[in-house]
Scaffold this motif. Structure first.
Motif, PDB file in Angstrom:
ATOM      1  N   ARG A  77       0.792  -1.103  -0.102  1.00  0.00           N
ATOM      2  CA  ARG A  77      -0.061   0.016  -0.035  1.00  0.00           C
ATOM      3  C   ARG A  77       0.939   1.368  -0.007  1.00  0.00           C
ATOM      4  NH1 ARG A  77      -5.416  -0.965   1.105  1.00  0.00           N
ATOM      5  NH2 ARG A  77      -5.847  -3.205   2.044  1.00  0.00           N
ATOM      6  N   PHE A  78       2.139   1.002  -0.158  1.00  0.00           N
ATOM      7  CA  PHE A  78       3.031   2.209   0.204  1.00  0.00           C
ATOM      8  C   PHE A  78       4.115   2.377  -1.122  1.00  0.00           C
ATOM      9  CE2 PHE A  78       1.498   0.941   4.070  1.00  0.00           C
ATOM     10  CZ  PHE A  78       1.339   2.152   4.823  1.00  0.00           C
ATOM     11  N   PRO A  79       3.492   3.010  -2.382  1.00  0.00           N
ATOM     12  CA  PRO A  79       4.352   2.911  -3.416  1.00  0.00           C
ATOM     13  C   PRO A  79       5.628   3.571  -3.578  1.00  0.00           C
ATOM     14  CG  PRO A  79       2.415   4.420  -3.741  1.00  0.00           C
ATOM     15  CD  PRO A  79       2.196   3.469  -2.274  1.00  0.00           C
ATOM     16  N   GLU A  80       5.772   4.536  -2.640  1.00  0.00           N
ATOM     17  CA  GLU A  80       7.009   5.260  -2.443  1.00  0.00           C
ATOM     18  C   GLU A  80       8.289   4.221  -1.892  1.00  0.00           C
ATOM     19  OE1 GLU A  80       4.717   5.847   1.630  1.00  0.00           O
ATOM     20  OE2 GLU A  80       4.220   5.669  -0.600  1.00  0.00           O
ATOM     21  N   LEU A  81       7.913   3.309  -1.376  1.00  0.00           N
ATOM     22  CA  LEU A  81       8.842   2.229  -1.076  1.00  0.00           C
ATOM     23  C   LEU A  81       9.629   1.825  -2.265  1.00  0.00           C
ATOM     24  CD1 LEU A  81      10.376   0.361   0.909  1.00  0.00           C
ATOM     25  CD2 LEU A  81       8.449  -1.021   0.932  1.00  0.00           C
ATOM     26  N   PHE A  82       8.733   1.399  -3.266  1.00  0.00           N
ATOM     27  CA  PHE A  82       9.329   0.647  -4.300  1.00  0.00           C
ATOM     28  C   PHE A  82       9.847   1.788  -5.543  1.00  0.00           C
ATOM     29  CE2 PHE A  82       6.027  -1.916  -2.805  1.00  0.00           C
ATOM     30  CZ  PHE A  82       6.468  -3.063  -2.344  1.00  0.00           C
ATOM     31  N   ARG A  83       9.261   3.006  -5.297  1.00  0.00           N
ATOM     32  CA  ARG A  83       9.886   4.035  -5.979  1.00  0.00           C
ATOM     33  C   ARG A  83      11.206   4.460  -5.764  1.00  0.00           C
ATOM     34  NH1 ARG A  83       7.475   4.282 -10.852  1.00  0.00           N
ATOM     35  NH2 ARG A  83       6.205   6.016 -11.311  1.00  0.00           N
ATOM     36  N   GLN A  84      11.390   4.256  -4.472  1.00  0.00           N
ATOM     37  CA  GLN A  84      12.824   4.592  -4.024  1.00  0.00           C
ATOM     38  C   GLN A  84      13.828   3.450  -4.743  1.00  0.00           C
ATOM     39  OE1 GLN A  84      13.766   5.148   0.081  1.00  0.00           O
ATOM     40  NE2 GLN A  84      11.515   5.516   0.635  1.00  0.00           N
ATOM     41  N   LEU A  85      13.316   2.232  -4.903  1.00  0.00           N
ATOM     42  CA  LEU A  85      14.209   1.199  -5.444  1.00  0.00           C
ATOM     43  C   LEU A  85      14.240   0.946  -6.984  1.00  0.00           C
ATOM     44  CD1 LEU A  85      13.055  -1.524  -3.063  1.00  0.00           C
ATOM     45  CD2 LEU A  85      15.091  -0.342  -2.854  1.00  0.00           C
ATOM     46  N   GLU A 135       3.109   0.898 -12.526  1.00  0.00           N
ATOM     47  CA  GLU A 135       3.910   2.079 -12.441  1.00  0.00           C
ATOM     48  C   GLU A 135       5.411   1.925 -12.335  1.00  0.00           C
ATOM     49  OE1 GLU A 135       1.749   2.846  -8.873  1.00  0.00           O
ATOM     50  OE2 GLU A 135       3.024   1.926  -7.490  1.00  0.00           O
ATOM     51  N   ASN A 136       5.863   0.553 -11.964  1.00  0.00           N
ATOM     52  CA  ASN A 136       7.120   0.279 -11.905  1.00  0.00           C
ATOM     53  C   ASN A 136       7.523  -0.502 -13.071  1.00  0.00           C
ATOM     54  OD1 ASN A 136       7.749   1.318  -9.193  1.00  0.00           O
ATOM     55  ND2 ASN A 136       6.491   0.132  -8.544  1.00  0.00           N
ATOM     56  N   GLN A 137       6.894  -0.738 -14.109  1.00  0.00           N
ATOM     57  CA  GLN A 137       6.937  -1.467 -15.407  1.00  0.00           C
ATOM     58  C   GLN A 137       8.079  -2.504 -14.972  1.00  0.00           C
ATOM     59  OE1 GLN A 137       8.266   2.044 -17.700  1.00  0.00           O
ATOM     60  NE2 GLN A 137       6.369   2.000 -18.799  1.00  0.00           N
ATOM     61  N   CYS A 138       7.647  -3.255 -14.327  1.00  0.00           N
ATOM     62  CA  CYS A 138       8.378  -4.453 -13.561  1.00  0.00           C
ATOM     63  C   CYS A 138       7.247  -5.828 -13.607  1.00  0.00           C
ATOM     64  CB  CYS A 138       8.631  -4.474 -12.319  1.00  0.00           C
ATOM     65  SG  CYS A 138       7.495  -4.245 -10.832  1.00  0.00           S
ATOM     66  N   PHE A 139       7.726  -6.986 -13.495  1.00  0.00           N
ATOM     67  CA  PHE A 139       7.111  -8.194 -13.225  1.00  0.00           C
ATOM     68  C   PHE A 139       6.813  -7.896 -11.700  1.00  0.00           C
ATOM     69  CE2 PHE A 139       9.119  -9.406 -16.910  1.00  0.00           C
ATOM     70  CZ  PHE A 139       8.310 -10.224 -17.637  1.00  0.00           C
ATOM     71  N   VAL A 140       5.672  -8.803 -11.212  1.00  0.00           N
ATOM     72  CA  VAL A 140       5.292  -8.771  -9.846  1.00  0.00           C
ATOM     73  C   VAL A 140       5.085 -10.187  -9.336  1.00  0.00           C
ATOM     74  CG1 VAL A 140       3.606  -8.269  -8.093  1.00  0.00           C
ATOM     75  CG2 VAL A 140       4.606  -6.531  -9.486  1.00  0.00           C
ATOM     76  N   ILE A 141       5.763 -10.775  -8.322  1.00  0.00           N
ATOM     77  CA  ILE A 141       5.402 -12.120  -7.619  1.00  0.00           C
ATOM     78  C   ILE A 141       4.796 -11.894  -6.508  1.00  0.00           C
ATOM     79  CG2 ILE A 141       6.558 -14.426  -7.404  1.00  0.00           C
ATOM     80  CD1 ILE A 141       8.802 -13.546  -9.143  1.00  0.00           C
ATOM     81  N   PRO A 147       4.652  -6.523 -16.929  1.00  0.00           N
ATOM     82  CA  PRO A 147       5.154  -5.264 -16.676  1.00  0.00           C
ATOM     83  C   PRO A 147       3.901  -4.320 -17.345  1.00  0.00           C
ATOM     84  CG  PRO A 147       7.279  -6.186 -17.319  1.00  0.00           C
ATOM     85  CD  PRO A 147       6.242  -7.147 -17.389  1.00  0.00           C
ATOM     86  N   TRP A 148       3.016  -4.855 -18.015  1.00  0.00           N
ATOM     87  CA  TRP A 148       1.759  -4.364 -18.585  1.00  0.00           C
ATOM     88  C   TRP A 148       0.966  -4.298 -17.591  1.00  0.00           C
ATOM     89  CZ3 TRP A 148       2.248  -0.557 -21.846  1.00  0.00           C
ATOM     90  CH2 TRP A 148       0.988   0.003 -22.589  1.00  0.00           C
ATOM     91  N   PRO A 194       8.223   4.872 -22.071  1.00  0.00           N
ATOM     92  CA  PRO A 194       9.207   5.275 -20.969  1.00  0.00           C
ATOM     93  C   PRO A 194       9.249   6.012 -19.889  1.00  0.00           C
ATOM     94  CG  PRO A 194       9.714   6.631 -23.136  1.00  0.00           C
ATOM     95  CD  PRO A 194       8.303   5.780 -22.953  1.00  0.00           C
ATOM     96  N   ALA A 195       7.924   5.639 -19.142  1.00  0.00           N
ATOM     97  CA  ALA A 195       7.647   6.290 -18.044  1.00  0.00           C
ATOM     98  C   ALA A 195       8.694   6.515 -16.761  1.00  0.00           C
ATOM     99  CB  ALA A 195       6.191   5.541 -17.678  1.00  0.00           C
ATOM    100  N   LEU A 196       9.383   5.539 -16.659  1.00  0.00           N
ATOM    101  CA  LEU A 196      10.460   5.708 -15.430  1.00  0.00           C
ATOM    102  C   LEU A 196      11.452   6.662 -15.992  1.00  0.00           C
ATOM    103  CD1 LEU A 196      11.034   1.921 -14.903  1.00  0.00           C
ATOM    104  CD2 LEU A 196       9.707   3.292 -13.534  1.00  0.00           C
ATOM    105  N   ALA A 197      11.784   6.717 -17.242  1.00  0.00           N
ATOM    106  CA  ALA A 197      12.701   7.876 -17.540  1.00  0.00           C
ATOM    107  C   ALA A 197      11.905   9.204 -17.612  1.00  0.00           C
ATOM    108  CB  ALA A 197      13.072   7.622 -19.108  1.00  0.00           C
ATOM    109  N   HIS A 198      10.578   9.228 -17.694  1.00  0.00           N
ATOM    110  CA  HIS A 198       9.919  10.653 -17.613  1.00  0.00           C
ATOM    111  C   HIS A 198       9.753  11.082 -16.086  1.00  0.00           C
ATOM    112  CE1 HIS A 198       8.205   9.774 -21.817  1.00  0.00           C
ATOM    113  NE2 HIS A 198       9.307   9.850 -21.889  1.00  0.00           N
TER     114      HIS A 198
END
Length: 268
Positions: free
Chosen positions: A161-169, A200-206, A229-230, A261-265
């Motif tokens: 529930r805290f997206p800022e944690l993953f944005r830091q990484l 939002e992180n354009q990643c795979f999630v397990i 990632p989609w 390229p959202a992460l680059a933006h």
């Protein structure tokens, strides 16, 4: 991430018998490996869903040694897999409290990373009350680990529930989330939050969950899944024990990130 590999999310319905839970975890990790998995993620509290908070404190271990950690090292080593070992209770400096920790083992059974859950769950509703801070000491350090196959960001359950944690990484290739989501919150929020983190992180999630009715009366949501990632769910299991398998493809990751390229933006 250089090449395709198979990942596994293990779903369990853990009980109050530690030895029985470890045996079921070992069998499910072996099943995942037999299905081709090179990276396996166990759920939160896989080793014990106790009757009271003090149960996990009673079985806590010092980091680096103990029967839980020895059993997990053997699971990784015997099956030649990278293993994100759900969570186990590790001793904290505060009496009566433990860290709720994910250990990442390499295929030789050696710990390559440790993540202590940062955000502690609290919920009151539907006749239930949970307050993890009563028995858990919060971690402080976000963790990203290179497992050779991929760059992996670690989270545990309520961290979702805290997206800022993953944005830091970010950026990273794969996000893992061992969990024991309650049935009420899981039905409402689990899937939408999981897919949002992937998008939002354009990643795979397990996401590896507890999924069923436990001996202590608690009911967990389940729906362990692997998401691309989609934001598409590649594979999932609604409830009960099982192994969810899916391919982690670096070409798809590159395609999503190059096309949008959202992460680059990012500005903030």
């Amino acid at each position: 991430m250089k090449q395709k590999f198979i990942a596994a999310a293990v779903q369990m319905v853990s009980g109050t018998d530690v030895a029985a839970n470890l045996a079921r975890a070992a069998a499910l990790v072996a099943e995942a490996a037999a299905g081709g998995a090179a990276f396996v993620v166990l759920p939160e509290y896989f080793c014990l869903m106790g009757r009271q908070d003090g149960d996990k404190v009673a079985i806590c271990e010092d980091a680096g040694h103990g029967p839980l950690q020895s059993a997990l090292a053997a699971m990784a080593r015997d099956n030649k897999v990278w293993l994100a070992a759900g969570t186990i209770p590790l001793r904290s400096p505060q009496p009566g409290k433990v860290f709720n920790s994910t250990l990442v083992f390499d295929p030789d059974g050696v710990v390559q990373a440790r993540y202590d859950k940062i955000h502690l769950f609290g919920y009151t509703g539907n006749g239930e009350r949970y307050c993890e801070s009563d028995s858990i000491l919060a971690g402080k350090q976000p963790v990203k680990v290179d497992i050779g196959l991929a760059q992996v960001a670690c989270g545990i359950c309520y961290d979702l529930r805290f997206p800022e944690l993953f944005r830091q990484l970010a950026p990273f290739d794969v996000m893992i989330l061992p969990a024991a989501f309650t049935a009420a919150t899981g039905e409402a929020h689990w899937e939408v939050l999981m897919r949002a983190r992937a998008i939002e992180n354009q990643c795979f999630v397990i996401a590896s969950g507890q999924g069923g009715r436990h001996e202590n009366g608690r009911k967990t949501h389940g729906q362990s899944m692997i998401i691309d990632p989609w934001g598409r769910i590649l594979a999932q299991q609604a409830s009960g024990e099982g192994v969810v398998l899916a391919e982690i493809d670096p070409e798809l990751l590159h395609s999503v990130r190059s096309g949008l390229p959202a992460l680059a933006h990012r500005v903030l």
